[in-house]
Scaffold this active site. Structure first.
Site, short mmCIF file in Angstrom:
data_model
loop_
_atom_site.label_atom_id
_atom_site.label_comp_id
_atom_site.label_asym_id
_atom_site.label_seq_id
_atom_site.Cartn_x
_atom_site.Cartn_y
_atom_site.Cartn_z
N HIS A 94 0.80 -1.22 0.00
CA HIS A 94 0.00 0.00 0.00
C HIS A 94 0.83 1.27 0.00
O HIS A 94 0.29 2.37 -0.10
CB HIS A 94 -0.92 0.00 1.22
CG HIS A 94 -1.64 -1.29 1.39
ND1 HIS A 94 -1.25 -2.26 2.30
CD2 HIS A 94 -2.71 -1.80 0.75
CE1 HIS A 94 -2.05 -3.30 2.20
NE2 HIS A 94 -2.94 -3.06 1.27
N CYS A 126 3.06 -1.50 -4.49
CA CYS A 126 2.51 -1.76 -5.84
C CYS A 126 2.96 -0.65 -6.78
O CYS A 126 2.87 0.53 -6.45
CB CYS A 126 0.99 -1.82 -5.77
SG CYS A 126 0.20 -1.92 -7.38
N GLU A 172 -3.00 3.29 2.11
CA GLU A 172 -2.51 3.84 0.85
C GLU A 172 -2.61 5.36 0.85
O GLU A 172 -1.69 6.06 0.42
CB GLU A 172 -3.30 3.25 -0.32
CG GLU A 172 -2.87 3.80 -1.66
CD GLU A 172 -3.75 3.32 -2.81
OE1 GLU A 172 -3.94 4.11 -3.76
OE2 GLU A 172 -4.25 2.18 -2.75
N THR A 199 -6.13 4.00 -5.40
CA THR A 199 -6.22 3.05 -6.52
C THR A 199 -7.35 2.03 -6.38
O THR A 199 -7.68 1.35 -7.35
CB THR A 199 -4.90 2.28 -6.68
OG1 THR A 199 -4.66 1.49 -5.51
CG2 THR A 199 -3.74 3.23 -6.92
N SER A 235 -10.07 -4.77 3.53
CA SER A 235 -9.69 -4.67 2.12
C SER A 235 -10.61 -3.68 1.41
O SER A 235 -11.80 -3.95 1.22
CB SER A 235 -9.77 -6.05 1.44
OG SER A 235 -9.71 -5.91 0.04
N SER A 236 -10.07 -2.55 1.03
CA SER A 236 -10.88 -1.52 0.38
C SER A 236 -11.48 -2.02 -0.93
O SER A 236 -12.67 -1.83 -1.19
CB SER A 236 -10.02 -0.28 0.12
OG SER A 236 -10.75 0.70 -0.60
N ASN A 237 -10.67 -2.66 -1.76
CA ASN A 237 -11.21 -3.08 -3.06
C ASN A 237 -12.28 -4.15 -2.90
O ASN A 237 -13.23 -4.20 -3.68
CB ASN A 237 -10.07 -3.54 -3.99
CG ASN A 237 -9.51 -4.88 -3.61
OD1 ASN A 237 -10.02 -5.92 -4.04
ND2 ASN A 237 -8.46 -4.90 -2.80
N SER A 280 -6.93 -8.92 -3.13
CA SER A 280 -5.99 -9.43 -2.14
C SER A 280 -6.42 -10.78 -1.57
O SER A 280 -5.77 -11.30 -0.65
CB SER A 280 -5.84 -8.42 -1.00
OG SER A 280 -7.10 -8.04 -0.48
#
Length: 512
Positions: free
Chosen positions: A280, A302, A332, A370, A428-430, A472
């Site tokens: 992150h 990343c 992040e 992101t 986990s944001s995504n 992830s």
């Protein structure tokens, strides 16, 4: 015209109205049946009698969802009286019967506050004496389950409450109190058994499982995990990692098992040690702290996150205020803001975009976290562009390709299903954004860390289930979920793949 045939049962069965029952629940003894009696309104409750021969005679001949519940003996010192064993496999009578739905059932029982163990159950022809209980990895022993196990795709589950252990066998002091504790546990499990039965599909045909593709690991996550693995191979344990290498509890536990040590800050790492920076990204202050401690730093940030850092440095270097679209509490974003704390303003949502006031409205730019939801991020950026005509934008989209692809895929799947399950950890944001995208399509959607977090109540009446996984989340967790759903009845698996991902990132030079 005659109705459907009534299932044949043995002499200990109870008359029932089959059309009202979704499954059969076997209980060997009268006291076990009494403990399970609250289930009689929804499950066909059958007392089999004790032992494999009586159980075989009492078995329903038709392929209906089958539950076996009662007391049992422990074969492990870790399984105590009053605990529950949920069978992952039943061994006995010359066969081994897998129980795929066991992890889901165990998770539901744990959420009721019960102590639950997952593992094999052994069926024998007699009560085992203390010297006979060394039976390998089986956790519990009974005398009926193997004779009651159905075949084929028929849903099957086993719940046994422990009454005796190798240290405290039957017919010893305390047996009555231990037996009562086990029966209380059985009674407490009844609502979960009813939920399991309601979630099965044997009577209604195969359940459709729609897999959204792409899903699971992206290139940045794979690179970060491989970086830790390679560092352990090259430098040996311990290898220290600042924060979670990626936001997934399963990944972290696996790496810990290999010798990785996860810390919150670099000042927790012994001087001179190897430190991996997570995917992150970090602030420049973290890198300076690592240098001060003479740590051997391996940067697993990343590359797409590193790109956003570079954008912020470029904008701020020319005197712009940067609107960073994202969530201030995400690692992040914390790392990106650290590039120029006095020149970056985090803009969380549309409301914030409508009111944010930079020092100089003519010298502004924006960047994005992101892992945001694409549609929400664009809505925020649109408001900023409208308010600030001279707003500078990134040369290429900041939201990562994997986030975009997974959101497009789950949106397509959500339009075709009754329920969406997203595999991913809560931080986990995504993964959370995938749930939000699915819900905006009008379908119930839930985030689960693994199959044990699936609420059986979600599945009742859900004929079509969509499944995805955050970038992830390990792909094997999706396979486990599909396998477990198959334990509730036949599944028809359909893959919806919108794009093939072929992105690869090179490893850091320290481990390449």
């Amino acid at each position: 015209m005659t109705g459907p045939p009534t299932p044949r049962v043995g002499a200990h069965s109870t008359p029932s109205r089959p059309s009202q029952h979704t499954a059969v629940l076997y209980a060997p003894l009268r006291v076990e049946r009494a403990a399970l009696r609250p289930a009689a309104d929804t499950l066909r409750l059958v007392r089999t009698g004790m032992g494999p021969a009586r159980a075989a005679r009492a078995r329903v001949t038709e392929p209906v969802p089958t539950l076996v519940a009662g007391v049992a003996g422990s074969l492990s010192s870790e399984v105590r009286p009053g605990d529950i064993v949920v069978a992952t496999e039943v061994r006995g009578q010359g066969r081994e019967t897998p129980v795929p739905s066991a992890p889901m059932l165990a998770g539901a029982l744990r959420r009721r506050g019960l102590t639950v163990h997952l593992g094999p159950i052994l069926t024998t022809s007699h009560v085992l004496k203390a010297g006979e209980r060394d039976t390998g990895d089986a956790l519990a022993v009974d005398m009926e389950t193997a004779a009651l196990a159905p075949g084929g795709d028929t849903p099957f589950a086993v719940v046994r409450a422990i009454v005796d252990t190798p240290e405290r066998p039957l017919y010893r002091a305390g047996s009555i109190s231990r037996g009562l504790a086990a029966l209380r546990t059985l009674r407490a499990a009844v609502p979960t058994l009813e939920q399991w039965a309601a979630a099965t599909t044997a009577a209604t045909g195969p359940r459709e499982v729609h897999l959204a593709g792409p899903r699971s690991f992206c290139a940045g996550v794979s690179r970060a995990i491989d970086t830790v693995d390679r560092a352990l191979d090259r430098f040996g344990a311990p290898v220290y990692v600042r924060r979670q290498i990626v936001h997934n509890a399963h990944v972290v536990r696996e790496l810990e098992g290999k010798g990785a040590v996860f810390v919150q800050e670099a000042d927790e790492v012994p001087p001179g040690s190897v430190l991996v920076l997570a995917a992150h990204g970090v602030t420049p202050a973290v890198r300076e702290q690592a240098r001060d401690r003479e740590l051997r730093v391996i940067d697993a940030t990343c590359p797409l996150v590193a790109k956003v850092h570079a954008e912020v440095r470029r904008y701020c270097g020319r005197g712009d205020t940067v609107f960073l679209i994202g969530h201030a509490d995400h690692e992040e974003v914390e790392g990106t803001v650290g590039e120029a704390p006095t020149n970056v303003i985090v803009v969380r949502d549309v409301d914030a975009a409508r009111t944010v006031q930079p020092p100089d409205p003519t010298r502004v730019a924006y960047a994005m976290q992101t892992t945001l939801a694409v549609d929400e991020a664009e809505s925020i950026a649109s408001v900023l562009r409208e308010r600030f005509p001279g707003l500078s934008a990134p040369r290429t989209d900041d939201i990562c390709y994997a986030t975009t692809n997974r959101q497009r895929a789950i949106r397509a799947v959500a339009r075709e299903v009754d329920l969406v399950l997203v595999v991913g950890s809560a931080n986990s944001s995504n993964s959370r954004r995938l749930v939000e995208v699915a819900r905006r399509e009008g379908v119930p959607a839930h985030l689960v860390d693994d199959v044990g977090e699936v609420d059986l109540g979600w599945l009742a009446g859900a004929r079509r289930i969509g499944i995805s996984a955050g970038a992830s989340a390990p792909p094997h967790l999706v396979s486990q979920l599909v396998h477990c759903l198959g334990g509730l009845g036949p599944v028809d698996i359909r893959e919806t793949s919108l794009v093939d991902e072929d992105v690869l990132f090179t490893l850091p030079r320290e481990v390449s």
